[in-house]
Design a protein around this motif. Structure first.
Motif, PDB file in Angstrom:
ATOM      1  N   ASN A  38       0.817  -1.210   0.000  1.00 49.78           N
ATOM      2  CA  ASN A  38       0.000   0.000   0.000  1.00 49.78           C
ATOM      3  C   ASN A  38       0.851   1.260   0.000  1.00 49.78           C
ATOM      4  OD1 ASN A  38      -2.717  -1.145  -0.016  1.00 49.78           O
ATOM      5  ND2 ASN A  38      -2.153  -1.988   1.970  1.00 49.78           N
ATOM      6  N   ALA A  39       2.031   1.203   0.604  1.00 52.29           N
ATOM      7  CA  ALA A  39       2.965   2.319   0.506  1.00 52.29           C
ATOM      8  C   ALA A  39       3.399   2.529  -0.945  1.00 52.29           C
ATOM      9  CB  ALA A  39       4.173   2.071   1.391  1.00 52.29           C
ATOM     10  N   ILE A  40       3.644   1.444  -1.646  1.00 48.21           N
ATOM     11  CA  ILE A  40       4.059   1.522  -3.054  1.00 48.21           C
ATOM     12  C   ILE A  40       2.947   2.093  -3.915  1.00 48.21           C
ATOM     13  CG2 ILE A  40       4.635   0.082  -5.052  1.00 48.21           C
ATOM     14  CD1 ILE A  40       6.148  -1.729  -2.945  1.00 48.21           C
ATOM     15  N   LEU A  41       1.713   1.671  -3.667  1.00 46.80           N
ATOM     16  CA  LEU A  41       0.580   2.230  -4.399  1.00 46.80           C
ATOM     17  C   LEU A  41       0.461   3.731  -4.133  1.00 46.80           C
ATOM     18  CD1 LEU A  41      -2.135  -0.528  -3.811  1.00 46.80           C
ATOM     19  CD2 LEU A  41      -0.826  -0.127  -5.910  1.00 46.80           C
ATOM     20  N   ALA A  42       0.625   4.126  -2.882  1.00 52.63           N
ATOM     21  CA  ALA A  42       0.516   5.540  -2.537  1.00 52.63           C
ATOM     22  C   ALA A  42       1.630   6.360  -3.164  1.00 52.63           C
ATOM     23  CB  ALA A  42       0.538   5.700  -1.018  1.00 52.63           C
ATOM     24  N   ALA A  43       2.831   5.777  -3.232  1.00 52.05           N
ATOM     25  CA  ALA A  43       3.998   6.509  -3.723  1.00 52.05           C
ATOM     26  C   ALA A  43       3.939   6.795  -5.214  1.00 52.05           C
ATOM     27  CB  ALA A  43       5.276   5.734  -3.398  1.00 52.05           C
ATOM     28  N   ALA A  44       3.016   6.172  -5.910  1.00 57.31           N
ATOM     29  CA  ALA A  44       2.832   6.497  -7.323  1.00 57.31           C
ATOM     30  C   ALA A  44       2.248   7.899  -7.494  1.00 57.31           C
ATOM     31  CB  ALA A  44       1.919   5.468  -7.987  1.00 57.31           C
ATOM     32  N   THR A  45       1.605   8.403  -6.434  1.00 59.86           N
ATOM     33  CA  THR A  45       0.980   9.724  -6.485  1.00 59.86           C
ATOM     34  C   THR A  45       1.615  10.692  -5.504  1.00 59.86           C
ATOM     35  OG1 THR A  45      -1.136   8.758  -7.162  1.00 59.86           O
ATOM     36  CG2 THR A  45      -1.200  10.970  -6.195  1.00 59.86           C
ATOM     37  N   ALA A  46       1.767  10.276  -4.256  1.00 56.99           N
ATOM     38  CA  ALA A  46       2.286  11.156  -3.204  1.00 56.99           C
ATOM     39  C   ALA A  46       3.807  11.160  -3.205  1.00 56.99           C
ATOM     40  CB  ALA A  46       1.756  10.707  -1.846  1.00 56.99           C
ATOM     41  N   HIS A  47       4.393  12.299  -2.850  1.00 55.69           N
ATOM     42  CA  HIS A  47       5.849  12.430  -2.855  1.00 55.69           C
ATOM     43  C   HIS A  47       6.481  12.047  -1.526  1.00 55.69           C
ATOM     44  CE1 HIS A  47       5.786  14.197  -6.807  1.00 55.69           C
ATOM     45  NE2 HIS A  47       4.937  15.124  -6.421  1.00 55.69           N
ATOM     46  N   HIS A  48       5.678  11.965  -0.474  1.00 59.49           N
ATOM     47  CA  HIS A  48       6.224  11.613   0.835  1.00 59.49           C
ATOM     48  C   HIS A  48       5.419  10.455   1.400  1.00 59.49           C
ATOM     49  CE1 HIS A  48       8.326  12.470   4.700  1.00 59.49           C
ATOM     50  NE2 HIS A  48       7.271  11.823   5.170  1.00 59.49           N
ATOM     51  N   VAL A  49       6.019   9.266   1.437  1.00 62.36           N
ATOM     52  CA  VAL A  49       5.353   8.075   1.954  1.00 62.36           C
ATOM     53  C   VAL A  49       6.271   7.396   2.957  1.00 62.36           C
ATOM     54  CG1 VAL A  49       4.323   5.834   1.414  1.00 62.36           C
ATOM     55  CG2 VAL A  49       4.058   7.749  -0.191  1.00 62.36           C
ATOM     56  N   THR A  50       5.760   7.205   4.164  1.00 62.94           N
ATOM     57  CA  THR A  50       6.470   6.479   5.210  1.00 62.94           C
ATOM     58  C   THR A  50       5.785   5.135   5.416  1.00 62.94           C
ATOM     59  OG1 THR A  50       7.160   8.502   6.339  1.00 62.94           O
ATOM     60  CG2 THR A  50       7.139   6.481   7.644  1.00 62.94           C
ATOM     61  N   ALA A  51       6.565   4.078   5.545  1.00 64.27           N
ATOM     62  CA  ALA A  51       6.036   2.733   5.759  1.00 64.27           C
ATOM     63  C   ALA A  51       6.718   2.136   6.982  1.00 64.27           C
ATOM     64  CB  ALA A  51       6.286   1.853   4.534  1.00 64.27           C
ATOM     65  N   VAL A  52       5.925   1.649   7.938  1.00 62.98           N
ATOM     66  CA  VAL A  52       6.504   1.077   9.157  1.00 62.98           C
ATOM     67  C   VAL A  52       5.906  -0.292   9.433  1.00 62.98           C
ATOM     68  CG1 VAL A  52       6.977   3.342  10.170  1.00 62.98           C
ATOM     69  CG2 VAL A  52       4.812   2.186  10.696  1.00 62.98           C
ATOM     70  N   ASP A  53       6.683  -1.107  10.138  1.00 61.91           N
ATOM     71  CA  ASP A  53       6.222  -2.434  10.523  1.00 61.91           C
ATOM     72  C   ASP A  53       6.989  -2.891  11.755  1.00 61.91           C
ATOM     73  OD1 ASP A  53       4.502  -4.675   8.660  1.00 61.91           O
ATOM     74  OD2 ASP A  53       5.668  -5.487  10.347  1.00 61.91           O
ATOM     75  N   LEU A  54       6.332  -3.734  12.551  1.00 64.37           N
ATOM     76  CA  LEU A  54       6.969  -4.320  13.722  1.00 64.37           C
ATOM     77  C   LEU A  54       7.976  -5.391  13.336  1.00 64.37           C
ATOM     78  CD1 LEU A  54       7.031  -4.551  16.845  1.00 64.37           C
ATOM     79  CD2 LEU A  54       5.129  -6.176  16.663  1.00 64.37           C
ATOM     80  N   ASN A  55       7.754  -6.035  12.196  1.00 64.03           N
ATOM     81  CA  ASN A  55       8.585  -7.133  11.734  1.00 64.03           C
ATOM     82  C   ASN A  55       9.735  -6.595  10.874  1.00 64.03           C
ATOM     83  OD1 ASN A  55       9.696  -9.418  10.556  1.00 64.03           O
ATOM     84  ND2 ASN A  55       7.758 -10.274   9.872  1.00 64.03           N
TER      85      ASN A  55
ATOM     86  N   ALA B 210      -2.227 -14.299  20.904  1.00 62.72           N
ATOM     87  CA  ALA B 210      -0.788 -14.084  21.007  1.00 62.72           C
ATOM     88  C   ALA B 210      -0.086 -14.740  19.820  1.00 62.72           C
ATOM     89  CB  ALA B 210      -0.257 -14.667  22.314  1.00 62.72           C
ATOM     90  N   PRO B 211       0.772 -14.020  19.101  1.00 62.50           N
ATOM     91  CA  PRO B 211       1.468 -14.628  17.965  1.00 62.50           C
ATOM     92  C   PRO B 211       2.480 -15.673  18.420  1.00 62.50           C
ATOM     93  CG  PRO B 211       2.299 -12.425  18.383  1.00 62.50           C
ATOM     94  CD  PRO B 211       1.126 -12.605  19.269  1.00 62.50           C
ATOM     95  N   ARG B 212       2.551 -16.777  17.654  1.00 62.14           N
ATOM     96  CA  ARG B 212       3.501 -17.836  17.959  1.00 62.14           C
ATOM     97  C   ARG B 212       4.852 -17.613  17.305  1.00 62.14           C
ATOM     98  NH1 ARG B 212      -0.792 -22.466  16.322  1.00 62.14           N
ATOM     99  NH2 ARG B 212      -1.520 -20.671  15.094  1.00 62.14           N
ATOM    100  N   ASP B 213       4.887 -16.796  16.268  1.00 57.99           N
ATOM    101  CA  ASP B 213       6.132 -16.539  15.545  1.00 57.99           C
ATOM    102  C   ASP B 213       5.962 -15.257  14.753  1.00 57.99           C
ATOM    103  OD1 ASP B 213       4.535 -17.249  13.344  1.00 57.99           O
ATOM    104  OD2 ASP B 213       5.238 -19.319  13.379  1.00 57.99           O
ATOM    105  N   THR B 214       7.003 -14.852  14.011  1.00 56.55           N
ATOM    106  CA  THR B 214       6.926 -13.610  13.251  1.00 56.55           C
ATOM    107  C   THR B 214       5.898 -13.680  12.132  1.00 56.55           C
ATOM    108  OG1 THR B 214       8.787 -14.351  11.875  1.00 56.55           O
ATOM    109  CG2 THR B 214       9.305 -12.930  13.749  1.00 56.55           C
ATOM    110  N   THR B 215       5.621 -14.873  11.615  1.00 58.29           N
ATOM    111  CA  THR B 215       4.591 -15.009  10.586  1.00 58.29           C
ATOM    112  C   THR B 215       3.250 -14.519  11.095  1.00 58.29           C
ATOM    113  OG1 THR B 215       5.704 -16.884   9.525  1.00 58.29           O
ATOM    114  CG2 THR B 215       3.337 -16.655   9.125  1.00 58.29           C
ATOM    115  N   GLU B 216       2.952 -14.832  12.348  1.00 57.76           N
ATOM    116  CA  GLU B 216       1.650 -14.465  12.905  1.00 57.76           C
ATOM    117  C   GLU B 216       1.550 -12.997  13.308  1.00 57.76           C
ATOM    118  OE1 GLU B 216      -1.100 -17.733  14.897  1.00 57.76           O
ATOM    119  OE2 GLU B 216       0.826 -17.604  15.925  1.00 57.76           O
TER     120      GLU B 216
END
Length: 227
Positions: A81-98, A144-150
């Protein structure tokens, strides 16, 4: 951390069975390359894949983003979704816990010739500033997640969701709005309760249904703004 759900016990049993089926499928899924909404994505095992209902959010992102928007993709996964947004917007931040998701998002952005600022963050822990659009595809289940996949599908006690709604207002500009994806294989009422408590109103942009093992799950993309 527990989640005090008001869902009936038989419903919770179905949610757990649905989740376990999806979890075992995800563990067995090989690394994949997919074409999605005109983009090519490499999605390693352990990162949330593109699903038959992913476009409900992806199409909304393409429609909603403005060229002068500052966009935040919370829980970016493959970076889609960050990539989709970056096609139009000039400033896109993407974050994740993993951290593996952050690496994947960076590689996919480069693959699609767009620029995003992808980095690790536990909800807003490493997010600064305000954004005109925040995209959030939260984990549906409160287990509760059992691993990073979850990590992509489980949020123990809805800690991350609750933190998101408690803090999101300080990260929204005066014209700020949210795009949020969720489904009835999670506690949908809890999502709406948290959004209302945060002073947000919701508009349903898209919906779809999927049936497995005799149970139909409903999926929604919401556009949320300050009440």
């Amino acid at each position: 951390m527990d989640h005090d759900t008001r869902l009936p016990a038989d419903y919770v049993t179905r949610v757990r069975a649905w989740h376990e089926h999806a979890y075992q499928e995800s563990r067995a899924r090989p690394d994949t390359t997919v074409d999605y909404l005109g983009r090519t994505l490499v999605i390693p095992n352990g990162i949330q894949p593109i699903t038959p209902v992913s476009h409900l959010l992806g199409d909304a992102v393409l429609t909603e983003v403005r060229p002068d928007d500052r966009v935040l993709d919370m829980g970016t996964g493959s970076g889609v979704n960050a990539i989709l947004a970056a096609a139009t917007a000039h400033h896109v931040t993407a974050v994740d816990l993993n951290p593996h998701a952050v690496t994947t998002a960076r590689a996919n952005a480069e693959r699609n010739n767009v620029t995003i600022d992808a980095h690790h963050s536990d909800v807003f822990s490493h997010v600064t500033g305000q954004y005109d659009l925040i995209v959030f595809d939260p984990p549906f289940r409160w287990f509760a997640p059992r691993d990073t996949t979850e990590l992509a599908t489980t949020d123990h006690g809805y800690r991350a969701m609750n933190t998101f709604f408690a803090q999101v207002d300080t990260h929204l500009t005066t014209r700020g709005r949210l795009l949020i994806f969720f489904g009835t294989s999670g506690d949908l009422d809890h999502l709406h309760t948290q959004a209302t408590a945060a002073g947000l109103t919701s508009e349903t942009l898209a919906t779809a249904h999927h049936t497995r093992d005799g149970w139909t799950v409903d999926y929604f993309t919401y556009r949320m703004t300050r009440a």
